[in-house]
Design a protein around this motif. Structure first.
Motif, PDB file in Angstrom:
ATOM      1  N   TYR A  85       0.882  -1.229   0.051  1.00  0.00           N
ATOM      2  CA  TYR A  85      -0.138  -0.048  -0.116  1.00  0.00           C
ATOM      3  C   TYR A  85       0.943   1.158  -0.039  1.00  0.00           C
ATOM      4  N   ALA A  86       0.528   2.207  -0.805  1.00  0.00           N
ATOM      5  CA  ALA A  86       1.056   3.402  -0.794  1.00  0.00           C
ATOM      6  C   ALA A  86       0.375   4.722  -0.376  1.00  0.00           C
ATOM      7  N   LEU A  87       0.800   5.565   0.616  1.00  0.00           N
ATOM      8  CA  LEU A  87       0.192   6.562   1.376  1.00  0.00           C
ATOM      9  C   LEU A  87       0.738   7.591   0.626  1.00  0.00           C
ATOM     10  N   SER A  88       0.116   8.675  -0.232  1.00  0.00           N
ATOM     11  CA  SER A  88       0.431   9.438  -0.815  1.00  0.00           C
ATOM     12  C   SER A  88       0.191  10.768  -0.365  1.00  0.00           C
ATOM     13  N   GLY A  89       0.698  11.898  -0.860  1.00  0.00           N
ATOM     14  CA  GLY A  89       0.392  13.335  -0.330  1.00  0.00           C
ATOM     15  C   GLY A  89       0.896  13.703   1.342  1.00  0.00           C
ATOM     16  N   LEU A  90       1.826  13.008   1.752  1.00  0.00           N
ATOM     17  CA  LEU A  90       1.938  13.284   3.201  1.00  0.00           C
ATOM     18  C   LEU A  90       2.807  14.472   3.423  1.00  0.00           C
ATOM     19  N   LYS A  91       2.611  15.001   4.773  1.00  0.00           N
ATOM     20  CA  LYS A  91       3.377  16.193   4.908  1.00  0.00           C
ATOM     21  C   LYS A  91       4.328  15.383   6.120  1.00  0.00           C
ATOM     22  N   PHE A  92       5.585  15.743   5.976  1.00  0.00           N
ATOM     23  CA  PHE A  92       6.503  14.877   6.920  1.00  0.00           C
ATOM     24  C   PHE A  92       7.125  16.014   7.721  1.00  0.00           C
ATOM     25  N   GLU A  93       6.082  16.372   8.994  1.00  0.00           N
ATOM     26  CA  GLU A  93       6.456  17.132   9.965  1.00  0.00           C
ATOM     27  C   GLU A  93       7.265  16.669  10.967  1.00  0.00           C
TER      28      GLU A  93
ATOM     29  N   ASN B 218       2.039  31.754   0.359  1.00  0.00           N
ATOM     30  CA  ASN B 218       1.788  30.610   1.132  1.00  0.00           C
ATOM     31  C   ASN B 218       3.020  29.727   0.817  1.00  0.00           C
ATOM     32  N   VAL B 219       3.583  29.144   1.946  1.00  0.00           N
ATOM     33  CA  VAL B 219       4.473  28.176   1.933  1.00  0.00           C
ATOM     34  C   VAL B 219       4.100  26.908   2.297  1.00  0.00           C
ATOM     35  N   TYR B 220       4.814  25.787   1.275  1.00  0.00           N
ATOM     36  CA  TYR B 220       4.462  24.475   1.694  1.00  0.00           C
ATOM     37  C   TYR B 220       5.663  23.727   2.197  1.00  0.00           C
ATOM     38  N   THR B 221       5.943  23.204   3.252  1.00  0.00           N
ATOM     39  CA  THR B 221       6.936  22.500   4.016  1.00  0.00           C
ATOM     40  C   THR B 221       6.763  21.353   4.207  1.00  0.00           C
ATOM     41  N   GLY B 222       7.648  20.603   5.050  1.00  0.00           N
ATOM     42  CA  GLY B 222       7.523  19.056   5.034  1.00  0.00           C
ATOM     43  C   GLY B 222       7.507  18.254   3.845  1.00  0.00           C
ATOM     44  N   LEU B 223       8.368  18.688   3.009  1.00  0.00           N
ATOM     45  CA  LEU B 223       8.229  17.866   1.844  1.00  0.00           C
ATOM     46  C   LEU B 223       9.889  17.698   1.443  1.00  0.00           C
ATOM     47  N   GLN B 224       9.763  16.449   0.948  1.00  0.00           N
ATOM     48  CA  GLN B 224      11.067  15.811   0.322  1.00  0.00           C
ATOM     49  C   GLN B 224      11.468  16.215  -0.821  1.00  0.00           C
ATOM     50  N   VAL B 225      12.883  15.956  -1.114  1.00  0.00           N
ATOM     51  CA  VAL B 225      13.179  16.585  -2.552  1.00  0.00           C
ATOM     52  C   VAL B 225      12.677  15.634  -3.313  1.00  0.00           C
TER      53      VAL B 225
END
Length: 497
Positions: free
Chosen positions: A230-238, A464-471
Protein backbone atom coordinates in the motif's frame (compact mmCIF):
# COMPACT_ATOMS: atom_id res chain seq x y z
CA UNK A 1 40.82 13.50 34.25
CA UNK A 2 38.97 14.97 31.27
CA UNK A 3 39.12 11.69 29.37
CA UNK A 4 37.76 9.82 32.37
CA UNK A 5 35.02 12.40 32.71
CA UNK A 6 34.12 12.00 29.02
CA UNK A 7 34.15 8.20 29.38
CA UNK A 8 31.90 8.43 32.43
CA UNK A 9 29.60 10.80 30.56
CA UNK A 10 29.33 8.28 27.70
CA UNK A 11 28.50 5.54 30.20
CA UNK A 12 25.85 7.75 31.82
CA UNK A 13 24.35 8.54 28.39
CA UNK A 14 24.29 4.84 27.51
CA UNK A 15 22.63 3.96 30.81
CA UNK A 16 20.10 6.75 30.39
CA UNK A 17 19.24 5.50 26.91
CA UNK A 18 18.93 1.95 28.20
CA UNK A 19 16.72 3.15 31.08
CA UNK A 20 14.54 4.91 28.54
CA UNK A 21 14.28 1.73 26.46
CA UNK A 22 13.44 -0.38 29.53
CA UNK A 23 10.86 2.16 30.69
CA UNK A 24 9.23 2.07 27.27
CA UNK A 25 9.26 -1.75 27.35
CA UNK A 26 7.68 -1.75 30.84
CA UNK A 27 4.94 0.52 29.51
CA UNK A 28 4.44 -1.88 26.62
CA UNK A 29 4.16 -4.84 29.01
CA UNK A 30 1.69 -3.01 31.26
CA UNK A 31 -0.32 -1.96 28.23
CA UNK A 32 -0.28 -5.55 26.94
CA UNK A 33 -1.34 -6.91 30.35
CA UNK A 34 -4.24 -4.48 30.46
CA UNK A 35 -5.24 -5.43 26.93
CA UNK A 36 -5.27 -9.14 27.87
CA UNK A 37 -8.07 -8.43 30.36
CA UNK A 38 -9.91 -6.16 27.95
CA UNK A 39 -9.61 -8.57 25.05
CA UNK A 40 -10.59 -11.55 27.22
CA UNK A 41 -13.81 -9.79 28.18
CA UNK A 42 -14.43 -8.96 24.56
CA UNK A 43 -13.99 -12.52 23.26
CA UNK A 44 -16.16 -13.85 26.12
CA UNK A 45 -18.93 -11.50 25.05
CA UNK A 46 -18.39 -12.48 21.44
CA UNK A 47 -18.60 -16.17 22.37
CA UNK A 48 -21.82 -15.56 24.31
CA UNK A 49 -23.22 -13.68 21.37
CA UNK A 50 -22.29 -16.44 18.91
CA UNK A 51 -23.85 -19.16 21.04
CA UNK A 52 -26.91 -17.00 21.53
CA UNK A 53 -27.16 -16.60 17.78
CA UNK A 54 -26.69 -20.35 17.34
CA UNK A 55 -29.46 -21.06 19.87
CA UNK A 56 -31.72 -18.54 18.15
CA UNK A 57 -31.07 -20.30 14.84
CA UNK A 58 -31.89 -23.69 16.37
CA UNK A 59 -35.10 -22.31 17.89
CA UNK A 60 -36.06 -20.83 14.56
CA UNK A 61 -35.41 -24.11 12.77
CA UNK A 62 -37.37 -26.03 15.44
CA UNK A 63 -40.36 -23.74 15.03
CA UNK A 64 -40.21 -24.08 11.26
CA UNK A 65 -40.04 -27.88 11.35
CA UNK A 66 -42.78 -28.08 14.00
CA UNK A 67 -45.04 -26.02 11.75
CA UNK A 68 -44.24 -28.38 8.89
CA UNK A 69 -45.34 -31.38 10.99
CA UNK A 70 -48.53 -29.64 12.06
CA UNK A 71 -49.33 -28.73 8.46
CA UNK A 72 -48.81 -32.36 7.43
CA UNK A 73 -51.06 -33.53 10.26
CA UNK A 74 -53.81 -31.09 9.30
CA UNK A 75 -53.64 -32.10 5.64
CA UNK A 76 -53.84 -35.83 6.37
CA UNK A 77 -56.56 -35.41 8.96
CA UNK A 78 -58.67 -33.41 6.55
CA UNK A 79 -58.25 -35.93 3.74
CA UNK A 80 -59.12 -38.87 5.99
CA UNK A 81 -62.07 -36.99 7.48
CA UNK A 82 -63.45 -36.32 4.01
CA UNK A 83 -63.04 -39.99 3.04
CA UNK A 84 -64.69 -41.04 6.31
CA UNK A 85 -67.72 -38.80 5.65
CA UNK A 86 -68.18 -40.27 2.16
CA UNK A 87 -67.97 -43.81 3.51
CA UNK A 88 -70.50 -43.10 6.27
CA UNK A 89 -72.96 -41.66 3.77
CA UNK A 90 -72.49 -44.68 1.48
CA UNK A 91 -72.99 -47.08 4.37
CA UNK A 92 -76.15 -45.33 5.45
CA UNK A 93 -77.63 -45.58 1.93
CA UNK A 94 -76.58 -49.23 1.64
CA UNK A 95 -78.27 -50.12 4.94
CA UNK A 96 -81.54 -48.48 3.86
CA UNK A 97 -81.49 -50.41 0.57
CA UNK A 98 -80.74 -53.67 2.41
CA UNK A 99 -83.68 -53.14 4.77
CA UNK A 100 -86.00 -52.42 1.83
CA UNK A 101 -84.79 -55.58 0.01
CA UNK A 102 -85.45 -57.75 3.08
CA UNK A 103 -88.98 -56.42 3.32
CA UNK A 104 -89.65 -57.22 -0.32
CA UNK A 105 -88.52 -60.81 0.20
CA UNK A 106 -91.43 -61.38 2.57
CA UNK A 107 -94.16 -59.99 0.28
CA UNK A 108 -96.65 -62.41 -1.46
CA UNK A 109 -97.73 -59.99 -4.16
CA UNK A 110 -95.82 -61.07 -7.24
CA UNK A 111 -96.45 -57.86 -9.11
CA UNK A 112 -95.16 -55.75 -6.22
CA UNK A 113 -92.21 -58.07 -5.75
CA UNK A 114 -91.26 -57.92 -9.45
CA UNK A 115 -91.42 -54.16 -9.47
CA UNK A 116 -89.48 -53.89 -6.19
CA UNK A 117 -86.85 -56.35 -7.34
CA UNK A 118 -86.18 -54.24 -10.47
CA UNK A 119 -85.89 -51.08 -8.37
CA UNK A 120 -83.55 -52.78 -5.92
CA UNK A 121 -81.36 -53.98 -8.77
CA UNK A 122 -81.16 -50.52 -10.28
CA UNK A 123 -80.40 -48.92 -6.92
CA UNK A 124 -77.69 -51.46 -6.12
CA UNK A 125 -76.09 -50.76 -9.47
CA UNK A 126 -75.99 -47.02 -8.71
CA UNK A 127 -75.26 -47.29 -4.99
CA UNK A 128 -72.15 -45.25 -3.85
CA UNK A 129 -71.09 -48.18 -1.69
CA UNK A 130 -70.17 -50.15 -4.81
CA UNK A 131 -68.07 -47.29 -6.24
CA UNK A 132 -66.07 -46.60 -3.10
CA UNK A 133 -62.37 -47.37 -2.82
CA UNK A 134 -61.97 -49.17 0.46
CA UNK A 135 -58.36 -48.04 0.83
CA UNK A 136 -57.30 -44.97 2.81
CA UNK A 137 -56.20 -42.16 0.53
CA UNK A 138 -53.63 -40.96 3.09
CA UNK A 139 -51.09 -42.99 4.99
CA UNK A 140 -50.72 -42.49 8.66
CA UNK A 141 -46.99 -42.73 8.26
CA UNK A 142 -45.12 -39.57 9.45
CA UNK A 143 -41.60 -40.95 9.27
CA UNK A 144 -40.76 -38.65 6.33
CA UNK A 145 -40.72 -35.84 8.85
CA UNK A 146 -38.32 -37.51 11.21
CA UNK A 147 -34.89 -35.89 11.74
CA UNK A 148 -31.47 -37.24 12.44
CA UNK A 149 -29.13 -34.68 13.98
CA UNK A 150 -26.32 -37.09 14.71
CA UNK A 151 -23.97 -35.40 12.23
CA UNK A 152 -24.95 -31.95 13.39
CA UNK A 153 -24.40 -32.98 17.00
CA UNK A 154 -20.99 -34.27 16.05
CA UNK A 155 -20.25 -31.00 14.28
CA UNK A 156 -21.33 -29.03 17.33
CA UNK A 157 -19.09 -31.16 19.50
CA UNK A 158 -16.22 -30.40 17.14
CA UNK A 159 -16.74 -26.63 17.37
CA UNK A 160 -13.47 -24.83 17.99
CA UNK A 161 -12.08 -21.35 17.83
CA UNK A 162 -11.61 -19.97 14.34
CA UNK A 163 -8.10 -20.20 12.94
CA UNK A 164 -6.64 -16.72 13.40
CA UNK A 165 -4.53 -15.45 10.49
CA UNK A 166 -0.89 -15.29 11.34
CA UNK A 167 0.79 -11.93 11.68
CA UNK A 168 2.14 -10.59 8.37
CA UNK A 169 5.81 -9.74 8.01
CA UNK A 170 6.68 -6.26 6.76
CA UNK A 171 9.61 -6.38 4.35
CA UNK A 172 11.87 -3.37 5.04
CA UNK A 173 13.73 -3.85 1.76
CA UNK A 174 10.48 -3.33 -0.17
CA UNK A 175 9.39 -0.28 1.83
CA UNK A 176 10.13 3.10 0.34
CA UNK A 177 9.76 6.70 1.43
CA UNK A 178 10.01 9.13 -1.49
CA UNK A 179 8.18 12.13 -2.97
CA UNK A 180 6.15 12.54 0.23
CA UNK A 181 4.78 9.06 -0.32
CA UNK A 182 5.35 6.04 1.92
CA UNK A 183 5.04 2.59 0.35
CA UNK A 184 4.74 -0.37 2.74
CA UNK A 185 5.02 -3.97 1.56
CA UNK A 186 4.48 -7.18 3.51
CA UNK A 187 4.09 -10.93 3.08
CA UNK A 188 2.49 -13.81 4.96
CA UNK A 189 4.80 -16.28 6.70
CA UNK A 190 2.80 -19.05 5.06
CA UNK A 191 0.07 -19.21 2.42
CA UNK A 192 -3.42 -18.58 3.75
CA UNK A 193 -6.20 -18.74 1.18
CA UNK A 194 -8.83 -17.67 3.70
CA UNK A 195 -7.44 -14.14 4.08
CA UNK A 196 -10.00 -11.64 2.86
CA UNK A 197 -8.17 -8.34 3.37
CA UNK A 198 -5.52 -6.47 5.37
CA UNK A 199 -5.61 -3.53 7.76
CA UNK A 200 -2.71 -1.06 7.73
CA UNK A 201 -2.13 1.30 10.64
CA UNK A 202 0.34 4.17 10.75
CA UNK A 203 1.24 7.21 12.79
CA UNK A 204 3.84 9.94 12.75
CA UNK A 205 6.42 10.13 15.51
CA UNK A 206 9.70 11.75 16.42
CA UNK A 207 11.08 8.60 18.05
CA UNK A 208 13.30 6.13 16.29
CA UNK A 209 12.91 2.41 16.96
CA UNK A 210 9.88 0.48 18.29
CA UNK A 211 6.62 2.41 18.70
CA UNK A 212 5.97 3.86 22.12
CA UNK A 213 2.81 3.27 24.09
CA UNK A 214 2.65 6.86 25.25
CA UNK A 215 2.54 8.69 21.94
CA UNK A 216 0.90 12.01 21.13
CA UNK A 217 -0.65 10.71 17.93
CA UNK A 218 -3.15 7.87 17.59
CA UNK A 219 -2.88 5.21 14.92
CA UNK A 220 -4.55 6.07 11.63
CA UNK A 221 -6.30 3.10 10.00
CA UNK A 222 -6.63 2.03 6.37
CA UNK A 223 -9.03 -0.91 6.05
CA UNK A 224 -9.98 -3.38 3.33
CA UNK A 225 -6.62 -3.55 1.54
CA UNK A 226 -6.77 -6.45 -0.91
CA UNK A 227 -3.08 -6.78 -1.82
CA UNK A 228 0.17 -6.99 0.16
CA UNK A 229 1.35 -3.47 -0.60
CA UNK A 230 0.00 0.00 0.00
CA UNK A 231 1.21 3.52 -0.86
CA UNK A 232 0.31 6.50 1.32
CA UNK A 233 0.58 9.60 -0.84
CA UNK A 234 0.43 13.35 -0.26
CA UNK A 235 1.98 13.14 3.20
CA UNK A 236 3.36 16.11 5.11
CA UNK A 237 6.54 15.03 6.87
CA UNK A 238 6.49 17.28 9.91
CA UNK A 239 7.81 14.38 12.00
CA UNK A 240 11.09 12.54 11.72
CA UNK A 241 9.65 9.03 11.50
CA UNK A 242 6.51 7.02 10.81
CA UNK A 243 5.42 3.78 12.51
CA UNK A 244 3.65 1.12 10.46
CA UNK A 245 1.97 -2.16 11.36
CA UNK A 246 -0.39 -4.46 9.47
CA UNK A 247 -2.76 -7.33 10.29
CA UNK A 248 -4.53 -9.93 8.16
CA UNK A 249 -8.28 -10.61 8.35
CA UNK A 250 -10.47 -13.47 7.19
CA UNK A 251 -14.27 -13.25 6.97
CA UNK A 252 -14.72 -13.39 10.73
CA UNK A 253 -11.56 -12.49 12.63
CA UNK A 254 -8.48 -10.29 12.45
CA UNK A 255 -5.06 -11.67 13.24
CA UNK A 256 -2.23 -10.24 15.30
CA UNK A 257 -0.32 -7.16 14.21
CA UNK A 258 2.93 -7.56 12.41
CA UNK A 259 6.12 -6.48 14.09
CA UNK A 260 5.93 -2.69 13.68
CA UNK A 261 8.45 -0.94 11.50
CA UNK A 262 9.72 2.62 11.79
CA UNK A 263 10.61 4.44 8.58
CA UNK A 264 12.56 7.67 8.49
CA UNK A 265 10.85 10.60 6.78
CA UNK A 266 13.15 13.38 5.62
CA UNK A 267 11.12 16.51 5.13
CA UNK A 268 12.29 20.08 5.57
CA UNK A 269 10.01 21.87 8.03
CA UNK A 270 9.97 25.54 8.79
CA UNK A 271 7.53 28.40 9.21
CA UNK A 272 7.82 32.13 8.87
CA UNK A 273 9.82 33.83 11.61
CA UNK A 274 7.49 36.67 12.59
CA UNK A 275 10.22 38.38 14.62
CA UNK A 276 12.09 39.12 11.38
CA UNK A 277 9.15 40.32 9.32
CA UNK A 278 8.81 43.87 8.07
CA UNK A 279 6.06 45.70 9.88
CA UNK A 280 4.07 45.94 6.67
CA UNK A 281 3.86 42.13 6.57
CA UNK A 282 1.22 40.09 8.36
CA UNK A 283 2.66 36.66 9.12
CA UNK A 284 1.40 33.37 10.45
CA UNK A 285 3.14 29.99 10.34
CA UNK A 286 2.76 29.27 6.62
CA UNK A 287 1.51 32.46 4.97
CA UNK A 288 2.60 36.08 4.70
CA UNK A 289 0.49 38.98 3.43
CA UNK A 290 1.12 42.61 2.70
CA UNK A 291 -0.53 44.90 5.26
CA UNK A 292 -0.35 48.56 4.32
CA UNK A 293 -1.64 49.66 7.72
CA UNK A 294 1.20 48.11 9.64
CA UNK A 295 4.01 50.50 8.60
CA UNK A 296 5.45 53.63 10.09
CA UNK A 297 7.10 56.54 8.33
CA UNK A 298 6.77 59.29 5.80
CA UNK A 299 4.42 59.05 2.83
CA UNK A 300 6.45 58.67 -0.33
CA UNK A 301 5.53 59.27 -3.92
CA UNK A 302 6.42 56.77 -6.59
CA UNK A 303 8.06 58.37 -9.54
CA UNK A 304 7.69 56.68 -12.87
CA UNK A 305 11.26 57.41 -13.87
CA UNK A 306 12.56 55.76 -10.72
CA UNK A 307 10.89 52.50 -11.67
CA UNK A 308 11.38 52.64 -15.42
CA UNK A 309 13.35 49.61 -16.53
CA UNK A 310 13.79 48.39 -12.94
CA UNK A 311 13.01 44.85 -11.80
CA UNK A 312 13.35 45.78 -8.12
CA UNK A 313 10.65 46.31 -5.55
CA UNK A 314 8.58 49.50 -5.95
CA UNK A 315 8.01 51.77 -2.99
CA UNK A 316 4.37 51.69 -1.85
CA UNK A 317 2.49 54.59 -0.29
CA UNK A 318 2.35 54.04 3.44
CA UNK A 319 0.23 55.70 6.11
CA UNK A 320 1.73 56.93 9.37
CA UNK A 321 0.00 55.16 12.26
CA UNK A 322 1.06 53.91 15.64
CA UNK A 323 3.81 51.40 15.21
CA UNK A 324 3.77 47.89 16.58
CA UNK A 325 6.75 47.31 18.88
CA UNK A 326 9.69 45.86 17.05
CA UNK A 327 10.83 42.41 18.18
CA UNK A 328 14.47 41.45 18.39
CA UNK A 329 15.89 38.37 16.69
CA UNK A 330 19.48 37.40 17.34
CA UNK A 331 20.27 40.89 18.64
CA UNK A 332 19.00 42.67 15.54
CA UNK A 333 15.88 44.55 14.55
CA UNK A 334 13.27 43.29 12.10
CA UNK A 335 13.49 44.26 8.43
CA UNK A 336 12.53 47.83 7.72
CA UNK A 337 12.56 50.54 5.06
CA UNK A 338 11.84 49.09 1.61
CA UNK A 339 13.07 45.63 2.56
CA UNK A 340 9.63 44.01 2.81
CA UNK A 341 11.19 40.75 3.90
CA UNK A 342 10.60 37.87 6.26
CA UNK A 343 12.87 34.87 6.89
CA UNK A 344 12.17 31.26 7.73
CA UNK A 345 12.68 30.11 11.31
CA UNK A 346 14.92 27.12 10.51
CA UNK A 347 18.53 27.30 9.35
CA UNK A 348 20.09 25.08 6.70
CA UNK A 349 23.67 24.13 7.37
CA UNK A 350 23.92 20.77 5.60
CA UNK A 351 22.04 18.38 3.36
CA UNK A 352 19.47 18.77 0.58
CA UNK A 353 16.13 20.47 1.20
CA UNK A 354 13.03 21.41 -0.75
CA UNK A 355 9.95 23.57 -0.23
CA UNK A 356 7.28 25.15 -2.40
CA UNK A 357 5.77 28.62 -2.57
CA UNK A 358 2.53 29.80 -4.13
CA UNK A 359 1.65 33.45 -4.62
CA UNK A 360 -1.79 34.67 -3.71
CA UNK A 361 -4.03 36.19 -6.36
CA UNK A 362 -3.02 39.66 -7.64
CA UNK A 363 0.31 39.66 -5.79
CA UNK A 364 2.16 42.57 -7.42
CA UNK A 365 5.75 41.83 -6.42
CA UNK A 366 7.52 39.07 -4.55
CA UNK A 367 10.88 37.32 -4.21
CA UNK A 368 11.69 33.75 -3.17
CA UNK A 369 15.09 32.45 -2.21
CA UNK A 370 17.63 31.98 0.59
CA UNK A 371 19.96 34.26 2.50
CA UNK A 372 22.43 34.31 5.32
CA UNK A 373 20.93 35.20 8.68
CA UNK A 374 23.03 38.37 8.84
CA UNK A 375 21.19 39.96 5.92
CA UNK A 376 20.95 43.66 6.73
CA UNK A 377 17.60 44.98 7.90
CA UNK A 378 17.52 47.47 5.01
CA UNK A 379 18.80 44.96 2.41
CA UNK A 380 16.56 43.68 -0.37
CA UNK A 381 16.79 40.05 -1.47
CA UNK A 382 19.11 39.53 -4.42
CA UNK A 383 20.83 42.89 -4.04
CA UNK A 384 23.53 41.56 -1.70
CA UNK A 385 26.19 38.90 -1.91
CA UNK A 386 24.46 37.13 1.00
CA UNK A 387 21.13 36.43 -0.74
CA UNK A 388 19.93 34.51 -3.80
CA UNK A 389 16.41 34.70 -5.18
CA UNK A 390 14.08 34.85 -8.12
CA UNK A 391 11.96 37.96 -8.34
CA UNK A 392 8.51 38.29 -9.90
CA UNK A 393 7.18 41.78 -10.59
CA UNK A 394 3.64 42.28 -11.90
CA UNK A 395 3.49 46.01 -11.24
CA UNK A 396 3.88 48.56 -14.07
CA UNK A 397 6.54 46.63 -15.94
CA UNK A 398 6.27 42.84 -15.58
CA UNK A 399 9.52 40.95 -15.05
CA UNK A 400 10.75 37.50 -14.04
CA UNK A 401 14.41 37.43 -13.05
CA UNK A 402 17.04 35.65 -11.01
CA UNK A 403 18.90 38.01 -8.68
CA UNK A 404 22.12 37.84 -6.68
CA UNK A 405 24.70 40.41 -5.63
CA UNK A 406 22.65 43.22 -7.26
CA UNK A 407 22.78 41.48 -10.63
CA UNK A 408 19.67 40.27 -12.42
CA UNK A 409 19.17 37.73 -15.19
CA UNK A 410 15.84 37.79 -16.96
CA UNK A 411 14.09 34.47 -17.57
CA UNK A 412 11.91 33.66 -20.55
CA UNK A 413 9.89 30.97 -18.83
CA UNK A 414 6.31 31.63 -17.78
CA UNK A 415 5.85 32.24 -14.08
CA UNK A 416 4.38 29.00 -12.65
CA UNK A 417 1.49 28.88 -10.20
CA UNK A 418 3.71 27.23 -7.62
CA UNK A 419 7.50 27.43 -7.40
CA UNK A 420 9.70 24.73 -5.89
CA UNK A 421 12.94 25.76 -4.14
CA UNK A 422 15.78 23.24 -3.90
CA UNK A 423 18.79 23.96 -1.70
CA UNK A 424 21.80 21.65 -1.73
CA UNK A 425 23.92 23.23 0.98
CA UNK A 426 26.87 20.88 0.66
CA UNK A 427 26.87 21.04 -3.14
CA UNK A 428 26.33 24.80 -3.22
CA UNK A 429 23.22 24.75 -5.43
CA UNK A 430 20.07 26.83 -5.15
CA UNK A 431 17.59 25.80 -7.84
CA UNK A 432 14.08 26.95 -8.68
CA UNK A 433 11.52 24.72 -10.38
CA UNK A 434 8.01 24.72 -11.68
CA UNK A 435 6.57 22.74 -8.75
CA UNK A 436 3.96 21.00 -10.91
CA UNK A 437 6.05 20.01 -13.95
CA UNK A 438 9.49 20.00 -12.22
CA UNK A 439 10.82 22.15 -15.08
CA UNK A 440 14.04 23.84 -14.01
CA UNK A 441 13.72 27.64 -14.00
CA UNK A 442 17.13 28.71 -12.74
CA UNK A 443 20.11 27.51 -10.71
CA UNK A 444 22.70 29.43 -8.69
CA UNK A 445 25.99 27.71 -7.96
CA UNK A 446 27.99 28.99 -5.02
CA UNK A 447 29.88 27.91 -1.92
CA UNK A 448 28.09 28.67 1.28
CA UNK A 449 30.24 30.02 4.11
CA UNK A 450 27.41 30.37 6.63
CA UNK A 451 24.11 28.65 7.34
CA UNK A 452 21.25 29.94 5.20
CA UNK A 453 17.52 30.37 5.83
CA UNK A 454 14.55 30.53 3.45
CA UNK A 455 13.87 34.17 2.59
CA UNK A 456 10.82 35.93 1.14
CA UNK A 457 9.85 39.41 0.00
CA UNK A 458 6.22 40.46 -0.53
CA UNK A 459 4.61 43.69 -1.70
CA UNK A 460 0.87 44.11 -2.28
CA UNK A 461 -0.23 40.51 -2.07
CA UNK A 462 0.78 37.39 -0.22
CA UNK A 463 2.58 34.06 -0.32
CA UNK A 464 1.79 30.60 1.00
CA UNK A 465 4.65 28.24 1.81
CA UNK A 466 4.44 24.42 1.78
CA UNK A 467 6.93 22.64 4.00
CA UNK A 468 7.47 19.13 5.28
CA UNK A 469 8.31 18.11 1.72
CA UNK A 470 11.00 15.76 0.48
CA UNK A 471 13.25 16.49 -2.44
CA UNK A 472 11.26 15.11 -5.41
CA UNK A 473 12.84 12.15 -7.20
CA UNK A 474 12.78 14.03 -10.51
CA UNK A 475 14.86 16.83 -9.00
CA UNK A 476 17.24 14.37 -7.35
CA UNK A 477 17.81 12.68 -10.71
CA UNK A 478 18.38 16.00 -12.43
CA UNK A 479 20.80 17.25 -9.79
CA UNK A 480 22.66 13.94 -9.80
CA UNK A 481 23.45 14.52 -13.47
CA UNK A 482 24.66 18.02 -12.44
CA UNK A 483 22.48 19.47 -15.20
CA UNK A 484 25.46 21.22 -16.77
CA UNK A 485 25.93 23.49 -13.77
CA UNK A 486 28.93 25.73 -13.48
CA UNK A 487 30.01 29.18 -12.29
CA UNK A 488 31.11 30.90 -9.11
CA UNK A 489 29.61 32.63 -6.12
CA UNK A 490 29.74 36.02 -7.81
CA UNK A 491 28.05 35.05 -11.05
CA UNK A 492 24.55 34.23 -12.22
CA UNK A 493 23.95 30.90 -13.92
CA UNK A 494 20.74 30.35 -15.87
CA UNK A 495 19.70 27.08 -17.47
CA UNK A 496 17.54 27.36 -20.55
CA UNK A 497 14.64 24.99 -20.69
Amino acid sequence: MDSQREALQRIITTLANKDDEIQNFIEILNHTLKNVQVNTTKVMLDLEEEFGALQATLDEMKDSMTNKIKQEQAYKSQELQNQLTICNNALEGSEELLEYANRMLSTDDSEVFTKAAKQIKDRVTMAPAFRLSLKPKISDNMTHLMVDFSQEKQMLKSLKFLPVPRAPEIDPTECLVADNCATVAWRMPEEDKKIDHYILEYRKTNYEGPPRVKEERNWDIIDNIKCTEYALSGLKFESKYMNFRVRACNKAVAGDYSEPITLETKGFNFSFDGTTSHQNLKVDDFSVEWDSSGGKGQESKIKGKENKGRSGTPSPKRTSISCRPASARSNRDRFTGESYTVLGDTVIESGQHYWEVKSQKDCKSYSIGVSYRNLGKFDQLGKTVTSWCIHINNWLQASFAAKHNNKAKSMDAQVPDKIGVYCDYDGGHISFYNADTKQLLHTFKTKFTQPVVPAFMVWCGGLNVYTGLQVPSAIKSFQKGDGGLGGSANSLIGLAQ
